[in-house]
Design an enzyme around this catalytic site. Structure first.
Site, PDB file in Angstrom:
ATOM      1  N   HIS A  39       0.834  -1.202   0.000  1.00  9.38           N
ATOM      2  CA  HIS A  39       0.000   0.000   0.000  1.00  9.38           C
ATOM      3  C   HIS A  39       0.871   1.256   0.000  1.00  9.38           C
ATOM      4  O   HIS A  39       1.577   1.524   0.975  1.00  9.38           O
ATOM      5  CB  HIS A  39      -0.884  -0.039   1.246  1.00  9.38           C
ATOM      6  CG  HIS A  39      -1.815   1.108   1.407  1.00  9.38           C
ATOM      7  ND1 HIS A  39      -1.701   2.017   2.438  1.00  9.38           N
ATOM      8  CD2 HIS A  39      -2.886   1.496   0.679  1.00  9.38           C
ATOM      9  CE1 HIS A  39      -2.674   2.912   2.343  1.00  9.38           C
ATOM     10  NE2 HIS A  39      -3.406   2.621   1.287  1.00  9.38           N
ATOM     11  N   HIS A  81      -1.061  10.341  -3.031  1.00  7.81           N
ATOM     12  CA  HIS A  81      -2.368   9.922  -2.540  1.00  7.81           C
ATOM     13  C   HIS A  81      -3.419  11.017  -2.608  1.00  7.81           C
ATOM     14  O   HIS A  81      -4.553  10.783  -3.004  1.00  7.81           O
ATOM     15  CB  HIS A  81      -2.264   9.408  -1.101  1.00  7.81           C
ATOM     16  CG  HIS A  81      -3.584   8.977  -0.556  1.00  7.81           C
ATOM     17  ND1 HIS A  81      -4.362   9.788   0.228  1.00  7.81           N
ATOM     18  CD2 HIS A  81      -4.283   7.836  -0.729  1.00  7.81           C
ATOM     19  CE1 HIS A  81      -5.489   9.158   0.515  1.00  7.81           C
ATOM     20  NE2 HIS A  81      -5.467   7.972  -0.037  1.00  7.81           N
ATOM     21  N   GLU A 174      -4.333   3.287  -8.843  1.00  4.83           N
ATOM     22  CA  GLU A 174      -5.667   3.813  -8.516  1.00  4.83           C
ATOM     23  C   GLU A 174      -5.845   5.186  -9.146  1.00  4.83           C
ATOM     24  O   GLU A 174      -5.014   6.071  -8.961  1.00  4.83           O
ATOM     25  CB  GLU A 174      -5.850   3.949  -6.991  1.00  4.83           C
ATOM     26  CG  GLU A 174      -7.208   4.578  -6.662  1.00  4.83           C
ATOM     27  CD  GLU A 174      -7.420   4.899  -5.175  1.00  4.83           C
ATOM     28  OE1 GLU A 174      -6.629   4.423  -4.330  1.00  4.83           O
ATOM     29  OE2 GLU A 174      -8.373   5.643  -4.887  1.00  4.83           O
TER      30      GLU A 174
END
Ligand code: CA
Length: 364
Positions: A39, A81, A174
């Site tokens: 992650h 992020h 993502e």
């Protein structure tokens, strides 16, 4: 006589061979353990999403390494992020006048050349006494020298290591907040898909998953964008809690949180199975507490019945992040792997998860 002996021997041999084969297959299926997804890299040990954190993660041999993607002003995919630069860079010092009215410094307001001038730190929260580490026991704030990097730079790092070290570690990008990028006049999904294709990721023959919290954008990717590009990547529907505000929508001129509740309600997984291959829920969405013992609710079972894999987030070994129902991180992992029966998991500690699952596997 001798012929008969030989034929009996051959029959015995074939029985033994088939038994051994069955045993091997059985052992193979038993040893199937959840995919380990690093992650944001080895983010428990180095600032998240830096190339250094990705190289360290690589050495820990997870199955996949994750990239979060946002766009710069000049349409470069930046691996980070947040859509803001506020909590991991020195942007407030380098470009003090570039915050928007809401006080945030948006990545999309800066060119790649400008972004490369920023220093990256372990993540922090701005308090009254200056920046406070989000995780006090992790890598210290502002030490050493880290930079933002592009998606290309990270793919080339992982593909390069796949060549030089010989492992086959996948990528797990993502697409962050497509609704926001659309509001800014940018199509991040199309840019990300073209970049993936350029680097050889077109379908499930490569080790790749593409994830997003945005159900409507994932359907657009599945039904419009990928067919137009000749691609068919495995898609992961990430599931948020509605009140996180992960996706905003405009309704009658007002902005409100997109309602995620339908995804785990009746018919929700059927809908998701029409365009995605996996779901990525927050792990508490898979559990219930009976007495004081955690146990699986029916979400994983319902997902598996629809051929959806389940890859929950985020497994962290930091003591303050361990759910109170578990005595140790290993106990938590055991629960996820053998009671929830998840197919993969996101972790900030890929070394701990690889080590635990491998040891557990060899003991079986
Ligand atoms: Ca992510």
């Amino acid at each position: 006589m001798f012929k008969k002996f030989i034929s009996v021997l051959l029959v015995l041999f074939s029985i033994v061979a088939s038994l051994t084969c069955a045993e091997t297959e059985n052992a193979g299926s038993k040893s199937k353990y959840p995919l380990v997804i690093a992650h944001r890299g080895a983010s428990a040990y180095l600032p998240e999403h830096t190339l250094e954190a990705k190289a360290l993660a690589y050495g820990m041999r997870p199955d996949y390494i994750e990239q979060d993607l946002v766009l710069s002003k000049d349409n470069h995919l930046i691996v980070m992020h947040d859509i803001y630069l506020d909590s991991t860079t020195d942007v407030a010092e380098v470009f003090p006048n570039r915050a928007r009215e809401d006080g945030h410094y948006y990545t999309i307001d800066f060119t790649l050349e400008e972004l490369k001038r920023l220093k990256v730190s372990e993540s922090f929260i701005m308090g009254e006494n200056g920046p406070q580490a989000k995780y006090p026991h992790r890598f210290p704030l502002w030490k050493s020298s880290f930079k933002l990097s592009t998606f290309e730079e990270e793919i080339e790092l992982i593909q390069g290591l796949n060549q030089s070290l010989g492992y086959d570690i996948g990528i797990y990008p993502e697409i962050k907040k497509p609704y926001f990028h659309h509001w800014e006049g940018k199509d991040i999904a199309e840019i990300a898909l073209k970049k993936l294709k350029q680097y050889g990721y077109t379908d499930d023959r490569q080790k790749v998953f593409l994830q997003c919290f945005d159900a409507e954008e994932l359907q657009r990717i599945k039904l419009e964008l990928m067919p137009a590009l000749g691609m068919d990547l495995p898609l992961v529907q990430l599931i948020a809690a509605t009140d996180w505000g992960e996706k905003l929508i405009q309704v009658n001129g007002t902005i409100q949180n997109y309602d995620y509740d339908w995804m785990l309600e009746k018919g929700g997984l059927d809908k998701i199975a029409t365009y995605a291959d996996s779901i990525g829920p927050w792990y508490p969405m898979l559990m219930e507490i009976k007495g004081d013992r955690p146990r699986a609710n029916n979400v994983v079972r319902r997902a598996h019945r629809r051929q959806l894999q389940v890859h929950p987030y985020t497994f962290r070994a930091d003591p303050e992040k361990l759910p109170e129902e578990f005595d140790s991180f290993n106990q938590f992992l055991h629960f996820a792997a053998y009671q929830l029966r998840v197919d993969g998991l996101f972790t900030d500690h890929p070394d701990r998860v690889v080590s635990y699952l491998s040891r557990d596997r060899s003991n079986r």
